[in-house]
Design a protein around this motif. Sequence first.
Motif, short mmCIF file in Angstrom:
data_model
loop_
_atom_site.label_atom_id
_atom_site.label_comp_id
_atom_site.label_asym_id
_atom_site.label_seq_id
_atom_site.Cartn_x
_atom_site.Cartn_y
_atom_site.Cartn_z
N TYR A 1 3.08 -43.10 30.00
CA TYR A 1 3.82 -42.20 29.11
C TYR A 1 5.30 -42.28 29.45
N VAL A 2 6.12 -42.19 28.42
CA VAL A 2 7.56 -42.07 28.60
C VAL A 2 8.00 -40.80 27.88
N ASN A 3 8.52 -39.87 28.65
CA ASN A 3 8.94 -38.56 28.13
C ASN A 3 7.81 -37.87 27.37
N GLY A 4 6.60 -38.01 27.90
CA GLY A 4 5.45 -37.33 27.34
C GLY A 4 4.74 -38.06 26.22
N ARG A 5 5.26 -39.19 25.80
CA ARG A 5 4.65 -39.95 24.71
C ARG A 5 3.94 -41.18 25.25
N ALA A 6 2.71 -41.39 24.78
CA ALA A 6 1.93 -42.53 25.25
C ALA A 6 2.59 -43.84 24.82
N VAL A 7 2.55 -44.81 25.71
CA VAL A 7 3.13 -46.13 25.45
C VAL A 7 1.99 -47.15 25.42
#
Length: 208
Positions: free
Chosen positions: A164-170
């Motif tokens: 996750y980057v800043n809470g968003r799945a990558v």
Amino acid sequence: MSRPSGNVPATLRLAGAVAALLAVTAVTALTAQGATAAAPGRPDPHPVGAGAPPWPAPADPAAAAKSAGLEMLSAEGMVQHTHTHLDVLVDGRPVTVPASIGIDAPHRLISPLHTHDTSGVIHVESPKRADFTLGQFMTEWGVPLSTDRIGGLHAGGGRHLKAYVNGRAVAGNPAAIVLRERDEIALVLTRDTDSHPVPASYAWPSGL
């Protein structure tokens, strides 16, 4: 039958002594060579994260940095100066990102990617601009990272690895994530039923 000359036994004794001396010399040389080859050197940084956490900083930071394609510097670079925070969670439990990754204190050398403490803050201090990646940092740490592996832990059997980057799945290989200013990266290896929250931000201290 004629008796053998009296010099023959002495000659044989001399030849035997020389042969024995040569044999001892050869064995000594081989032993010394074996001892040299087996003499312990600085540990290879790569197996650091081969098992389960905790994963310590490599014993040889310079070799670890080289394996990540990073050059050790005599001083921190200032052309590119950013900070990224990394959280690693395994089954809901935080894994410590150790201090001094990328820092060779005895030789006064430092990598463009390094940690000063155990806060999880990755410092990017480079004399030139580049896209430094999470994969480079993890290689420098000695902890393998791929789509289904972190360290010696693998996804599967009810477990999955997500980034996750800043809470968003990558999606894709998390090793390809570029380290950007004040991003919060979370690597989460967890079971399908886990409901622990994923860090979406980091409380940056003043001065960073």
